[in-house]
Design a protein around this motif. Structure first.
Motif, PDB file in Angstrom:
ATOM      1  N   LEU A  92       0.561  -0.912   0.205  1.00 46.74           N
ATOM      2  CA  LEU A  92      -0.296  -0.010   0.084  1.00 46.74           C
ATOM      3  C   LEU A  92       1.102   1.169  -0.016  1.00 46.74           C
ATOM      4  CD1 LEU A  92      -3.149  -1.202   2.013  1.00 46.74           C
ATOM      5  CD2 LEU A  92      -2.794  -0.898   0.112  1.00 46.74           C
ATOM      6  N   GLU A  93       0.480   2.098  -1.028  1.00 50.45           N
ATOM      7  CA  GLU A  93       0.654   3.332  -0.657  1.00 50.45           C
ATOM      8  C   GLU A  93      -0.206   4.416  -0.619  1.00 50.45           C
ATOM      9  OE1 GLU A  93       4.343   4.109  -2.786  1.00 50.45           O
ATOM     10  OE2 GLU A  93       5.372   2.194  -1.997  1.00 50.45           O
ATOM     11  N   ALA A  94      -0.303   5.590  -0.004  1.00 50.60           N
ATOM     12  CA  ALA A  94      -1.218   6.382   0.528  1.00 50.60           C
ATOM     13  C   ALA A  94       0.183   7.812   0.510  1.00 50.60           C
ATOM     14  CB  ALA A  94      -2.297   5.661   0.846  1.00 50.60           C
ATOM     15  N   GLU A  95      -0.724   8.990  -0.091  1.00 47.82           N
ATOM     16  CA  GLU A  95      -0.905   9.892   1.122  1.00 47.82           C
ATOM     17  C   GLU A  95      -1.738  10.570   1.934  1.00 47.82           C
ATOM     18  OE1 GLU A  95      -1.133  12.339  -2.316  1.00 47.82           O
ATOM     19  OE2 GLU A  95       0.592  12.242  -3.515  1.00 47.82           O
ATOM     20  N   GLY A  96      -0.824  12.136   2.558  1.00 52.65           N
ATOM     21  CA  GLY A  96      -0.896  11.944   3.753  1.00 52.65           C
ATOM     22  C   GLY A  96      -1.914  13.524   3.486  1.00 52.65           C
ATOM     23  N   ARG A 110       4.280  11.241   1.538  1.00 54.25           N
ATOM     24  CA  ARG A 110       3.851   9.653   1.588  1.00 54.25           C
ATOM     25  C   ARG A 110       4.032   9.340   2.733  1.00 54.25           C
ATOM     26  NH1 ARG A 110       9.120   7.536  -0.828  1.00 54.25           N
ATOM     27  NH2 ARG A 110       7.940   5.671  -0.606  1.00 54.25           N
ATOM     28  N   ALA A 111       2.644   8.925   3.584  1.00 56.55           N
ATOM     29  CA  ALA A 111       2.299   8.103   4.888  1.00 56.55           C
ATOM     30  C   ALA A 111       2.828   7.155   4.987  1.00 56.55           C
ATOM     31  CB  ALA A 111       1.027   8.909   4.836  1.00 56.55           C
ATOM     32  N   LEU A 112       2.065   6.320   3.677  1.00 54.79           N
ATOM     33  CA  LEU A 112       2.298   4.619   3.524  1.00 54.79           C
ATOM     34  C   LEU A 112       3.484   4.555   2.235  1.00 54.79           C
ATOM     35  CD1 LEU A 112      -1.480   3.460   3.808  1.00 54.79           C
ATOM     36  CD2 LEU A 112       0.349   3.788   5.798  1.00 54.79           C
ATOM     37  N   ARG A 113       4.001   3.842   3.040  1.00 50.90           N
ATOM     38  CA  ARG A 113       4.960   3.200   1.572  1.00 50.90           C
ATOM     39  C   ARG A 113       5.382   1.722   1.225  1.00 50.90           C
ATOM     40  NH1 ARG A 113       9.811   7.763   3.445  1.00 50.90           N
ATOM     41  NH2 ARG A 113       8.443   9.479   3.989  1.00 50.90           N
ATOM     42  N   GLY A 114       4.827   1.394   0.807  1.00 51.67           N
ATOM     43  CA  GLY A 114       4.827  -0.327   0.242  1.00 51.67           C
ATOM     44  C   GLY A 114       4.512  -1.503   2.059  1.00 51.67           C
ATOM     45  N   LEU A 115       3.359  -0.360   2.477  1.00 53.64           N
ATOM     46  CA  LEU A 115       3.161  -1.836   3.235  1.00 53.64           C
ATOM     47  C   LEU A 115       1.771  -2.344   3.428  1.00 53.64           C
ATOM     48  CD1 LEU A 115       1.301  -0.516   7.112  1.00 53.64           C
ATOM     49  CD2 LEU A 115      -0.269  -1.522   5.690  1.00 53.64           C
ATOM     50  N   VAL A 159       4.992   4.613  16.676  1.00 51.04           N
ATOM     51  CA  VAL A 159       4.962   5.988  17.421  1.00 51.04           C
ATOM     52  C   VAL A 159       3.746   6.976  16.349  1.00 51.04           C
ATOM     53  CG1 VAL A 159       5.862   8.042  17.726  1.00 51.04           C
ATOM     54  CG2 VAL A 159       6.398   6.185  18.322  1.00 51.04           C
ATOM     55  N   ALA A 160       2.998   7.341  16.627  1.00 45.11           N
ATOM     56  CA  ALA A 160       1.824   8.018  15.990  1.00 45.11           C
ATOM     57  C   ALA A 160       2.471   8.787  15.076  1.00 45.11           C
ATOM     58  CB  ALA A 160       0.946   9.092  17.003  1.00 45.11           C
ATOM     59  N   GLY A 161       1.674   9.240  13.795  1.00 44.47           N
ATOM     60  CA  GLY A 161       2.470   9.728  12.881  1.00 44.47           C
ATOM     61  C   GLY A 161       2.556   9.242  12.224  1.00 44.47           C
ATOM     62  N   ASN A 162       2.936   7.784  11.474  1.00 45.14           N
ATOM     63  CA  ASN A 162       3.506   6.749  10.860  1.00 45.14           C
ATOM     64  C   ASN A 162       2.486   5.949  10.323  1.00 45.14           C
ATOM     65  OD1 ASN A 162       6.930   7.357  11.565  1.00 45.14           O
ATOM     66  ND2 ASN A 162       6.140   6.899  13.383  1.00 45.14           N
ATOM     67  N   GLY A 163       1.346   6.953   9.635  1.00 44.44           N
ATOM     68  CA  GLY A 163       0.991   6.379   8.941  1.00 44.44           C
ATOM     69  C   GLY A 163      -0.008   5.515   9.686  1.00 44.44           C
ATOM     70  N   VAL A 172       5.276  -3.738  13.600  1.00 46.04           N
ATOM     71  CA  VAL A 172       5.698  -2.377  14.345  1.00 46.04           C
ATOM     72  C   VAL A 172       5.634  -1.834  13.164  1.00 46.04           C
ATOM     73  CG1 VAL A 172       7.289  -1.483  14.594  1.00 46.04           C
ATOM     74  CG2 VAL A 172       7.676  -3.448  15.604  1.00 46.04           C
ATOM     75  N   LEU A 173       5.012  -0.545  12.637  1.00 45.95           N
ATOM     76  CA  LEU A 173       4.568   0.522  12.117  1.00 45.95           C
ATOM     77  C   LEU A 173       5.957   1.560  11.888  1.00 45.95           C
ATOM     78  CD1 LEU A 173       3.228   1.030   9.417  1.00 45.95           C
ATOM     79  CD2 LEU A 173       1.073   2.255  10.978  1.00 45.95           C
ATOM     80  N   TYR A 174       6.636   1.928  11.175  1.00 47.34           N
ATOM     81  CA  TYR A 174       7.935   3.052  11.376  1.00 47.34           C
ATOM     82  C   TYR A 174       7.742   3.694   9.949  1.00 47.34           C
ATOM     83  CZ  TYR A 174      11.932   5.739  11.879  1.00 47.34           C
ATOM     84  OH  TYR A 174      12.373   6.692  11.880  1.00 47.34           O
ATOM     85  N   GLU A 175       7.105   4.871  10.150  1.00 45.95           N
ATOM     86  CA  GLU A 175       7.278   5.641   8.063  1.00 45.95           C
ATOM     87  C   GLU A 175       6.725   4.718   7.025  1.00 45.95           C
ATOM     88  OE1 GLU A 175      11.792   7.225   7.413  1.00 45.95           O
ATOM     89  OE2 GLU A 175      10.828   9.010   8.771  1.00 45.95           O
ATOM     90  N   GLY A 176       5.453   4.292   7.242  1.00 48.77           N
ATOM     91  CA  GLY A 176       4.707   3.585   6.634  1.00 48.77           C
ATOM     92  C   GLY A 176       4.506   2.607   5.871  1.00 48.77           C
ATOM     93  N   GLU A 177       6.269   1.658   7.351  1.00 43.53           N
ATOM     94  CA  GLU A 177       6.258   0.180   6.539  1.00 43.53           C
ATOM     95  C   GLU A 177       6.428  -0.591   7.452  1.00 43.53           C
ATOM     96  OE1 GLU A 177      10.141  -0.939   4.234  1.00 43.53           O
ATOM     97  OE2 GLU A 177      10.026   1.938   4.734  1.00 43.53           O
ATOM     98  N   ILE A 178       5.360  -1.208   7.516  1.00 48.15           N
ATOM     99  CA  ILE A 178       5.450  -2.648   8.628  1.00 48.15           C
ATOM    100  C   ILE A 178       7.218  -2.958   8.735  1.00 48.15           C
ATOM    101  CG2 ILE A 178       5.084  -4.873   9.485  1.00 48.15           C
ATOM    102  CD1 ILE A 178       3.046  -3.002   8.971  1.00 48.15           C
ATOM    103  N   LEU A 179       8.121  -2.678   9.478  1.00 47.93           N
ATOM    104  CA  LEU A 179       9.405  -2.773   9.878  1.00 47.93           C
ATOM    105  C   LEU A 179       9.518  -4.817  10.521  1.00 47.93           C
ATOM    106  CD1 LEU A 179      11.503  -0.417  11.512  1.00 47.93           C
ATOM    107  CD2 LEU A 179      10.388  -1.117   9.239  1.00 47.93           C
ATOM    108  N   GLY A 180       8.518  -4.612  11.065  1.00 51.90           N
ATOM    109  CA  GLY A 180       8.245  -6.292  11.564  1.00 51.90           C
ATOM    110  C   GLY A 180       7.083  -6.858  12.146  1.00 51.90           C
ATOM    111  N   THR A 181       7.123  -8.155  12.462  1.00 55.21           N
ATOM    112  CA  THR A 181       5.652  -8.801  12.442  1.00 55.21           C
ATOM    113  C   THR A 181       6.499 -10.310  13.724  1.00 55.21           C
ATOM    114  OG1 THR A 181       4.739  -8.625  11.073  1.00 55.21           O
ATOM    115  CG2 THR A 181       3.616  -9.914  12.365  1.00 55.21           C
TER     116      THR A 181
END
Ligand SMILES: Nc1ncnc2c1ncn2[C@@H]1O[C@H](COP(=O)(O)OP(=O)(O)OP(=O)(O)O)[C@@H](O)[C@H]1O
Ligand SMILES: [Mg+2]
Lengths: 308, 526
Positions: free
Chosen positions: B263-267, B272-277, B292-296, B474-483
């Protein structure tokens, strides 16, 4: 002869325009604070009757004027309490006061019909200026209240645009929450605006009963309070344009009267309608025009304010 | 030792149904940039509004220079040298800059001479690195310029304590640089600058000290020099104290319900709020999004609920493709949505409890005949729901706006779960609620899982995520860094990831995104 007719018409325009001007200036101050006062008609009538009553009792036109302002202010105080303190809908409160003022004035004036004023304040020509052709007669051979209106216009303009209280007045009418946060007492400013408006409406009424007529006739404002409300829109809430508008409206009223006197074959009812037709036309035209130019009413006009 | 410039002690401030500040404290020193960090709803703005005289606290005291003061009004705060730049600017849009700056001032005493005032304000602003045209009307200015006007306004009033509420949220990166310059300069002049933010990187860049707020009170005050983004993230989100209680679901998860791919989406501001989630959730499973809030978070929830366009990627719910299909089709596909803004997006505040309860179901044959509602059935239906969800309300005709926060949230959950959705997107479902309401809401979510729904849980509270989730992403800058599976999750590692550290070891489920290696170098952390 031709010239004299024009001069007379212009002079009549200023005379008929003066009560409108006072009421409109008052309403501008009131609306600039964000409060709509539809009770102007009632306040003018109460001012007219109380002013006349006081002048008859004290034989002093000055006392009459003061009483008229007090009476208009008293009615406005009710409006302020209702709309600012209790946050009642401004339209409803204003309409109620218009009706109330009309009723009260005819009650108070019951015994004043046909009573003459003990002292009729005549015109007070200004030496020098009064001898000028046309303008001398039109502007400078008038009674003191007309002169006072000349002074009030620039004073009101200066007050609104060039003083600290004026800045606060405008801020409260545009954005009361912001004004409040800046330390302006929104309630006090609105009370002041409404009271000033009521006092000036009362003064406009006194001009009718003490100078223009001069006598008391039931319902003698004949809708001038409502015309003043339209004038405020025409004037885009500016005192200077209110002056032009008031004299223009006064001129139309005077013109209708004159045509009638000259025995034209126009129905007198139509002529009496003229100022009101003109009012409607002005409202339609200027509302559209102002919107296009994006100038208009104070942003918070009509909205009660309550701190969060 | 000299007393701190400002000291706030034990501040409590409650709103109907919400305790915004609950024993909050803060000390400010002259000459520092003090960051006030915390999740949405942590009570930062409320605490600063107390200091700025907009709210009267229910309890607690404020000391300025060691002396107790009562800040009854904004005017009083100004007199004490406290200025605040609010998140929503308090400027009169039709006024000029100069008029706004002088509004409410004792000077000029009476006559307002625009020219000379404009000139002096123009010079004043320029001298402080805040160039702005004093004759311009506010509505002609950009947001960044308006913010400058707000700062000039505070300084013109002689503010020695300047509070800025999320000032960078509305700025471009260049404007952020300029603002930081101005803040440093003010601190160097001996002023105290309070800087409210969610962004850890900004805190690490500009702050001298940091106070982290959590649940309406102070979690900690630390020196910037002695802390790290990871520590701050952990302080903000909690340490997952309730980890042992981690709620491991007994049953086996069912088939995949939500499939979000690249997923890619704009805020709202085009960033760029979602970056290939990418993520998936199975039936009977709760997936918690930590970050942290504001990461998408918001954009993710809205995209799934059909309220935000995605610019790339796809979303499937129960096998149906709902990518950019809009909210109605998302609902039809079985999405229930608990938005973070309950009374705005979630409920029609002015309408009654009953009307809100039937708002999604009214079209069904059970409740309506053609265009007409079947009054008897709708009443019965909403009465049953209100009972089942223990909604405390004077009557079903009471407007939702007058319910307490917990009961409004129950109405929302009742409505969204009544239709047995396949997927529930719950954004901050217990934010601002009291303990009883929180427990109840969590129980409802667990019950939905038992009934076979998939739940996407977004929360700013790691304790909550640990308490409810089967898996944590874990969501960071619009990506899932790990599950991670919740049971035995490595809290240390989750904390690191929330702070932006991409650990190189494979996550338990092996879902770490390979691209994480690329950015490793630019992190500021140890
Ligand atoms: N005027 C108000 N009326 C009712 N509730 C309020 C009001 N102001 C704040 N709240 C509630 O108080 C809590 C704390 O809000 P506050 O705005 O102080 O948080 P914050 O830390 O500034 O959050 P954000 O990062 O979202 O700005 C929230 O749950 C919020 O909904
Ligand atoms: Mg806030």
């Amino acid at each position: 002869m031709e010239m004299d007719a024009v001069t007379a018409l212009l002079a009549a325009a200023v005379g008929a325009g003066t009560p409108l001007l006072y009421a409109a200036l008052g309403e501008i101050l009131c609306e600039r604070s964000g409060v709509l006062n539809l009770g102007v008609e009632g306040m003018m009538l109460v001012g007219a009757v109380c002013g006349f009553l006081a002048a008859v009792e004290t034989k002093s036109p000055g006392a009459g004027v003061a009483a008229a302002m007090l009476a208009g202010g008293a009615l406005a105080a009710v409006h302020a309490f209702m709309t600012v303190t209790l946050r009642v809908n401004q339209i409803i409160s204003g309409l109620a006061l218009a009706l109330f003022g009309t009723g009260v004035s005819s009650y108070l004036g019951k015994h004043l019909i046909g009573v003459p004023l003990p002292v009729t304040p005549g015109p007070l020509p200004i030496p020098g200026l009064a001898d000028l052709p046309v303008v001398g007669a039109v502007l400078f051979s008038r009674d003191p209240l007309v002169y006072a209106s000349y002074l009030l216009v620039p004073t009101a303009w200066f007050w609104i645009h060039r003083t600290r209280p004026g800045l606060h007045l405008r801020a409260v009418g545009e954005d009361p929450a912001t004004a409040d946060a800046a330390g302006v007492n929104v309630y006090r400013v609105r009370y002041a605006g409404i009271l000033a408006g009521g006092m000036l409406a009362g003064l406009g009424g006194a001009y009718l009963s003490l100078f223009y007529a001069p006598c008391w006739v039931e319902n003698m404002t004949a809708g001038r309070g409502w015309i003043a409300l339209a004038l405020v829109i025409f004037a885009v809430w500016s005192p200077l344009r209110a002056l032009a508008g008031a004299w223009l409206f006064g001129g139309i009223e005077a013109l209708g009267f004159r045509i009638q006197v000259l025995g034209a074959v126009v129905s007198p009812f139509f002529l009496k309608m003229l100022p009101y037709l003109f009012t409607i036309a002005v409202l339609v035209f200027f509302t559209a025009w102002n919107r296009r130019r994006r100038i208009g009413a104070p942003e918070a006009l009509g909205l009660p304010y309550e701190r969060e | 030792m000299q007393p701190p410039l400002v000291e706030m002690r034990g501040i409590r401030k409650a709103f109907p149904g919400v305790v915004a500040n609950d024993g909050a404290s803060l000390e400010l020193r002259a000459g520092e940039v003090h960051a006030l960090l915390g999740e949405n709803g942590a009570g930062k703005t409320t605490l600063m509004n107390v200091l700025a005289g907009l709210y009267r606290p229910d309890a607690g005291e404020v000391l300025i220079g060691g002396r107790a003061v009562e800040i009854r009004s904004p005017g009083r705060a100004i007199a004490l040298g406290i200025g605040m730049v609010h998140q929503r600017f308090k400027l009169v849009p039709g006024f000029t800059v100069a008029e706004n700056v002088t509004l409410g001032m004792k000077e000029p005493r009476f006559v307002f001479h625009p020219r000379s005032i404009e000139d002096s304000i123009g010079a004043f602003a320029r001298d402080r690195g805040l160039p702005v045209d004093p004759r311009a009307r506010i509505r002609q200015l950009s947001v960044g310029e308006q913010q400058r006007v707000e700062i000039v306004k505070a300084l013109w009033r002689g503010a020695g304590i300047l509070i800025m509420d999320e000032p960078t949220a509305v700025l471009t990166p260049r404007e952020v640089r300029e603002l930081f310059g101005v803040m440093n300069r003010m601190a160097a002049e001996g002023k105290a600058v309070v800087f409210i933010t969610h962004k850890l990187s900004e805190v690490m860049e500009i702050a001298d000290r940091v106070t982290v707020m959590r649940h309406g009170r102070r979690a900690a005050t630390v020196e910037k020099a002695g802390t790290s983004p990871v520590e701050l993230a952990t302080l903000m989100m909690g340490r997952g104290h309730k980890a042992p209680a981690c709620d491991v679901h007994a049953g086996q998860p069912g088939p995949v319900v939500l499939e979000a791919l690249d997923l890619e989406a704009e805020g709202d501001r085009g960033e760029r709020a979602l970056r290939g989630l990418t993520l998936e959730i199975r039936a009977g499973e709760i997936l918690g999004i930590a970050g942290v809030a504001g990461n998408g978070q918001r954009e993710l929830a809205e995209a799934i609920a059909g309220l935000r366009r995605v610019t790339a990627g796809s979303i499937r719910v129960g096998g149906t493709d709902v990518t950019n299909a809009g909210p109605a089709r998302a609902i039809d596909a079985g999405v229930g949505y608990i938005p973070e803004d309950r009374l705005g997006t979630g409920l029609a505040a002015g309408m009654s409890v009953a009307e809100n309860l039937i708002m999604k179901a009214y079209r069904g044959a059970e409740l309506s005949t053609g265009p007409f509602l079947r009054r008897g059935r709708t009443v019965e239906w909403s009465r049953r729901l209100a009972e089942r969800f223990r909604i405390k309300t004077p009557s079903l005709d009471t407007p939702v706006s007058s319910l307490s926060g917990g009961n409004a949230q129950r109405v929302l959950l009742a409505r969204e779960t009544a239709s047995r959705p396949k997927l529930i997107v719950a954004a901050h479902p217990t934010r601002g609620l009291d303990v009883a309401a929180t427990d109840h809401i969590r129980a409802i979510l667990r019950e939905q899982r038992r009934a076979g729904s998939a739940v996407l849980l977004i929360s700013g509270d790691l304790d909550e995520i640990m308490a409810l989730s089967d898996r944590i992403a874990v969501l960071y800058e619009g990506e899932i860094l790990g599950t991670f599976p919740c049971a035995g999750a490595d809290l240390e590692r989750i904390g690191l990831m929330m702070g932006g550290v991409r650990t190189s070891g494979p996550a338990r489920e092996g879902t770490t995104v390979p691209s994480c290696m690329r950015r490793h170098g630019r992190l500021r952390t140890k």
